[in-house]
Design a protein around this motif. Structure first.
Motif, PDB file in Angstrom:
ATOM      1  N   TYR A   1       1.067   2.174  14.224  1.00  0.00           N
ATOM      2  CA  TYR A   1       2.348   2.359  13.543  1.00  0.00           C
ATOM      3  C   TYR A   1       2.163   2.631  12.053  1.00  0.00           C
ATOM      4  CZ  TYR A   1       4.893   1.128  17.736  1.00  0.00           C
ATOM      5  OH  TYR A   1       5.417   1.147  19.002  1.00  0.00           O
ATOM      6  N   ALA A   2       1.119   2.072  11.450  1.00  0.00           N
ATOM      7  CA  ALA A   2       0.863   2.349  10.035  1.00  0.00           C
ATOM      8  C   ALA A   2       0.522   3.818   9.836  1.00  0.00           C
ATOM      9  CB  ALA A   2      -0.273   1.468   9.533  1.00  0.00           C
ATOM     10  N   ARG A   3      -0.210   4.396  10.771  1.00  0.00           N
ATOM     11  CA  ARG A   3      -0.578   5.812  10.679  1.00  0.00           C
ATOM     12  C   ARG A   3       0.657   6.703  10.721  1.00  0.00           C
ATOM     13  NH1 ARG A   3      -2.075   9.986  14.195  1.00  0.00           N
ATOM     14  NH2 ARG A   3      -3.731  11.338  13.385  1.00  0.00           N
ATOM     15  N   ARG A   4       1.680   6.261  11.452  1.00  0.00           N
ATOM     16  CA  ARG A   4       2.916   7.031  11.546  1.00  0.00           C
ATOM     17  C   ARG A   4       3.919   6.675  10.459  1.00  0.00           C
ATOM     18  NH1 ARG A   4       0.634   7.402  16.210  1.00  0.00           N
ATOM     19  NH2 ARG A   4       1.248   8.916  17.796  1.00  0.00           N
ATOM     20  N   GLY A   5       3.643   5.601   9.739  1.00  0.00           N
ATOM     21  CA  GLY A   5       4.573   5.183   8.694  1.00  0.00           C
ATOM     22  C   GLY A   5       5.895   4.697   9.243  1.00  0.00           C
ATOM     23  N   SER A   6       5.880   4.122  10.457  1.00  0.00           N
ATOM     24  CA  SER A   6       7.120   3.656  11.082  1.00  0.00           C
ATOM     25  C   SER A   6       7.100   2.145  11.236  1.00  0.00           C
ATOM     26  CB  SER A   6       7.318   4.315  12.453  1.00  0.00           C
ATOM     27  OG  SER A   6       6.236   4.015  13.313  1.00  0.00           O
TER      28      SER A   6
ATOM     29  N   GLU B   1      15.776  14.194  32.616  1.00  0.00           N
ATOM     30  CA  GLU B   1      16.665  13.694  33.657  1.00  0.00           C
ATOM     31  C   GLU B   1      16.407  12.206  33.844  1.00  0.00           C
ATOM     32  OE1 GLU B   1      17.713  14.536  38.382  1.00  0.00           O
ATOM     33  OE2 GLU B   1      16.161  15.684  37.347  1.00  0.00           O
ATOM     34  N   SER B   2      17.473  11.398  33.746  1.00  0.00           N
ATOM     35  CA  SER B   2      17.279   9.954  33.783  1.00  0.00           C
ATOM     36  C   SER B   2      18.314   9.268  34.655  1.00  0.00           C
ATOM     37  CB  SER B   2      17.357   9.374  32.363  1.00  0.00           C
ATOM     38  OG  SER B   2      17.225   7.964  32.381  1.00  0.00           O
ATOM     39  N   PRO B   3      17.905   8.220  35.354  1.00  0.00           N
ATOM     40  CA  PRO B   3      18.874   7.342  36.015  1.00  0.00           C
ATOM     41  C   PRO B   3      19.545   6.481  34.952  1.00  0.00           C
ATOM     42  CG  PRO B   3      16.689   6.417  36.194  1.00  0.00           C
ATOM     43  CD  PRO B   3      16.525   7.752  35.522  1.00  0.00           C
ATOM     44  N   PRO B   4      20.528   5.683  35.311  1.00  0.00           N
ATOM     45  CA  PRO B   4      21.110   4.764  34.318  1.00  0.00           C
ATOM     46  C   PRO B   4      20.033   3.858  33.730  1.00  0.00           C
ATOM     47  CG  PRO B   4      22.453   4.832  36.306  1.00  0.00           C
ATOM     48  CD  PRO B   4      21.202   5.583  36.621  1.00  0.00           C
ATOM     49  N   LEU B   5      20.045   3.709  32.421  1.00  0.00           N
ATOM     50  CA  LEU B   5      19.075   2.849  31.748  1.00  0.00           C
ATOM     51  C   LEU B   5      19.693   1.463  31.572  1.00  0.00           C
ATOM     52  CD1 LEU B   5      17.710   5.337  29.067  1.00  0.00           C
ATOM     53  CD2 LEU B   5      16.635   4.652  31.219  1.00  0.00           C
ATOM     54  N   GLU B   6      19.067   0.475  32.173  1.00  0.00           N
ATOM     55  CA  GLU B   6      19.615  -0.880  32.169  1.00  0.00           C
ATOM     56  C   GLU B   6      19.229  -1.597  30.885  1.00  0.00           C
ATOM     57  OE1 GLU B   6      21.676  -2.047  34.341  1.00  0.00           O
ATOM     58  OE2 GLU B   6      21.597  -0.281  35.629  1.00  0.00           O
ATOM     59  N   ALA B   7      20.044  -1.416  29.855  1.00  0.00           N
ATOM     60  CA  ALA B   7      19.788  -2.059  28.568  1.00  0.00           C
ATOM     61  C   ALA B   7      21.117  -2.266  27.861  1.00  0.00           C
ATOM     62  CB  ALA B   7      18.860  -1.208  27.713  1.00  0.00           C
ATOM     63  N   SER B   8      21.152  -3.224  26.952  1.00  0.00           N
ATOM     64  CA  SER B   8      22.371  -3.452  26.177  1.00  0.00           C
ATOM     65  C   SER B   8      22.696  -2.242  25.311  1.00  0.00           C
ATOM     66  CB  SER B   8      22.207  -4.697  25.299  1.00  0.00           C
ATOM     67  OG  SER B   8      22.026  -5.851  26.094  1.00  0.00           O
ATOM     68  N   TRP B   9      21.648  -1.564  24.852  1.00  0.00           N
ATOM     69  CA  TRP B   9      21.823  -0.372  24.022  1.00  0.00           C
ATOM     70  C   TRP B   9      20.536   0.424  24.091  1.00  0.00           C
ATOM     71  CZ3 TRP B   9      19.547   1.839  19.676  1.00  0.00           C
ATOM     72  CH2 TRP B   9      20.314   2.791  18.986  1.00  0.00           C
ATOM     73  N   TRP B  10      20.641   1.754  24.055  1.00  0.00           N
ATOM     74  CA  TRP B  10      19.439   2.573  24.054  1.00  0.00           C
ATOM     75  C   TRP B  10      19.634   3.789  23.162  1.00  0.00           C
ATOM     76  CZ3 TRP B  10      20.134   7.577  25.506  1.00  0.00           C
ATOM     77  CH2 TRP B  10      21.169   7.877  26.399  1.00  0.00           C
ATOM     78  N   SER B  11      18.521   4.375  22.755  1.00  0.00           N
ATOM     79  CA  SER B  11      18.552   5.611  21.970  1.00  0.00           C
ATOM     80  C   SER B  11      17.370   6.478  22.366  1.00  0.00           C
ATOM     81  CB  SER B  11      18.494   5.317  20.464  1.00  0.00           C
ATOM     82  OG  SER B  11      17.226   4.796  20.100  1.00  0.00           O
ATOM     83  N   LEU B  12      17.558   7.790  22.237  1.00  0.00           N
ATOM     84  CA  LEU B  12      16.485   8.743  22.496  1.00  0.00           C
ATOM     85  C   LEU B  12      16.511   9.786  21.385  1.00  0.00           C
ATOM     86  CD1 LEU B  12      15.372  10.183  25.888  1.00  0.00           C
ATOM     87  CD2 LEU B  12      15.400  11.614  23.852  1.00  0.00           C
ATOM     88  N   ALA B  13      15.408   9.897  20.658  1.00  0.00           N
ATOM     89  CA  ALA B  13      15.338  10.791  19.502  1.00  0.00           C
ATOM     90  C   ALA B  13      14.110  11.677  19.594  1.00  0.00           C
ATOM     91  CB  ALA B  13      15.305   9.984  18.203  1.00  0.00           C
ATOM     92  N   ALA B  14      14.191  12.838  18.951  1.00  0.00           N
ATOM     93  CA  ALA B  14      13.068  13.772  18.882  1.00  0.00           C
ATOM     94  C   ALA B  14      12.573  13.847  17.442  1.00  0.00           C
ATOM     95  CB  ALA B  14      13.491  15.157  19.362  1.00  0.00           C
ATOM     96  N   TYR B  15      11.251  13.825  17.281  1.00  0.00           N
ATOM     97  CA  TYR B  15      10.620  13.902  15.966  1.00  0.00           C
ATOM     98  C   TYR B  15       9.568  14.999  15.978  1.00  0.00           C
ATOM     99  CZ  TYR B  15      12.603   9.214  15.346  1.00  0.00           C
ATOM    100  OH  TYR B  15      13.454   8.139  15.263  1.00  0.00           O
ATOM    101  N   ASP B  16       9.194  15.450  14.778  1.00  0.00           N
ATOM    102  CA  ASP B  16       8.064  16.370  14.702  1.00  0.00           C
ATOM    103  C   ASP B  16       6.772  15.562  14.780  1.00  0.00           C
ATOM    104  OD1 ASP B  16       7.588  15.270  12.179  1.00  0.00           O
ATOM    105  OD2 ASP B  16       8.432  16.961  11.089  1.00  0.00           O
ATOM    106  N   SER B  17       5.630  16.248  14.733  1.00  0.00           N
ATOM    107  CA  SER B  17       4.351  15.557  14.904  1.00  0.00           C
ATOM    108  C   SER B  17       4.045  14.605  13.761  1.00  0.00           C
ATOM    109  CB  SER B  17       3.216  16.582  15.041  1.00  0.00           C
ATOM    110  OG  SER B  17       3.155  17.417  13.890  1.00  0.00           O
ATOM    111  N   GLY B  18       4.742  14.752  12.634  1.00  0.00           N
ATOM    112  CA  GLY B  18       4.553  13.848  11.512  1.00  0.00           C
ATOM    113  C   GLY B  18       5.469  12.645  11.544  1.00  0.00           C
ATOM    114  N   GLY B  19       6.288  12.536  12.603  1.00  0.00           N
ATOM    115  CA  GLY B  19       7.189  11.402  12.732  1.00  0.00           C
ATOM    116  C   GLY B  19       8.489  11.552  11.974  1.00  0.00           C
ATOM    117  N   LEU B  20       8.838  12.781  11.581  1.00  0.00           N
ATOM    118  CA  LEU B  20      10.071  13.026  10.831  1.00  0.00           C
ATOM    119  C   LEU B  20      11.137  13.623  11.741  1.00  0.00           C
ATOM    120  CD1 LEU B  20       8.563  14.596   7.581  1.00  0.00           C
ATOM    121  CD2 LEU B  20       9.203  12.205   7.974  1.00  0.00           C
ATOM    122  N   LEU B  21      12.397  13.302  11.448  1.00  0.00           N
ATOM    123  CA  LEU B  21      13.494  13.925  12.176  1.00  0.00           C
ATOM    124  C   LEU B  21      13.500  15.424  11.919  1.00  0.00           C
ATOM    125  CD1 LEU B  21      16.313  11.299  11.506  1.00  0.00           C
ATOM    126  CD2 LEU B  21      15.125  11.698  13.673  1.00  0.00           C
TER     127      LEU B  21
END
Length: 220
Positions: free
Chosen positions: A83-88, A119-139
């Motif tokens: 995670y340090a390498r990605r700065g996240s 394609e996903s079935p229902p995700l059993e969680a209180s809350w979820w998110s799905l995001a796409a980033y570039d290879s540097g970890g930036l939006l």
């Protein structure tokens, strides 16, 4: 004037010196080669442990990988370096399960020159998110200013599952723009997965049920 011949004893000593110097050079070369190979193996194994992980630090299902010790008391040096390498700054693995995907279901590296269907079935969680980033970890900048879908913003299927399309150009429904970012990284976060037991195993979902499939539709 003739050059006098060297005494046999001196010739013998010179020959021995030549042999010993040659052996020393060969030994030094072998030691250098050994050190070089050892360094390469050490660097390579460290890169693999930090970038890919092993069964000791990750769980996997299909193209998705989760680092099980992220932000916990059991945080290991490889997860910290990952995670340090990605700065996240990841959410604690004790309350959320965070999965990363850099490849599609067929093992091809995700890239913005291609279009993908998640394609996903229902995700059993209180809350979820799905995001796409570039290879540097930036939006990824895009005119629609759209970077993520969550359990509050997506258009569900009748059964509660969903389809999300990753593409450069606009698509109907759940479209996540990828612009010209090049290599892509997807991050799926499940907060308080409902499948986790009371004792706390946020990764029970990845062990128990399916996560979104990532199918490549076409490439330019």
């Amino acid at each position: 004037m003739a050059i006098p011949a060297l005494p046999p004893v001196l010739l013998y000593r010179l020959d021995r010196l030549r042999v010993e110097v040659g052996a020393w050079i060969a030994h030094t070369a072998n030691v250098g080669l050994f050190i070089g190979v050892a360094l390469l193996l050490g660097i390579g194994s460290s890169w693999y442990m930090i970038e890919v992980g092993t069964a000791l630090t990750t769980v996997r299902q299909g193209p998705w990988t989760a680092w099980t010790n992220a932000a916990t008391n059991n945080l290991d040096p490889y997860t910290r370096a990952h995670y340090a390498r990605r700065g996240s700054l990841p959410l604690s693995a004790s309350i959320a399960a965070t999965y990363e995907a850099r490849y599609d279901d067929d093992g091809h590296r995700l890239h913005s020159s291609c279009e993908y269907l998640l394609e996903s079935p229902p995700l059993e969680a209180s809350w979820w998110s799905l995001a796409a980033y570039d290879s540097g970890g930036l939006l990824i900048p895009n005119p629609a200013d759209r970077h993520v879908f969550t359990s509050e913003t997506y258009a569900p299927n009748p059964d509660g599952g969903f389809y999300i399309v990753l593409a450069r150009d606009a698509r109907p429904g759940n479209w996540l723009p990828v612009g010209g970012a090049g290599r892509l990284n997807l991050v799926l976060t499940l907060v308080e997965p409902r499948s986790a037991p009371a004792a706390g195993d946020p990764f029970a979902e990845v062990r128990r049920g399916p996560l979104p499939a990532i199918k490549r539709i076409s490439c330019r």
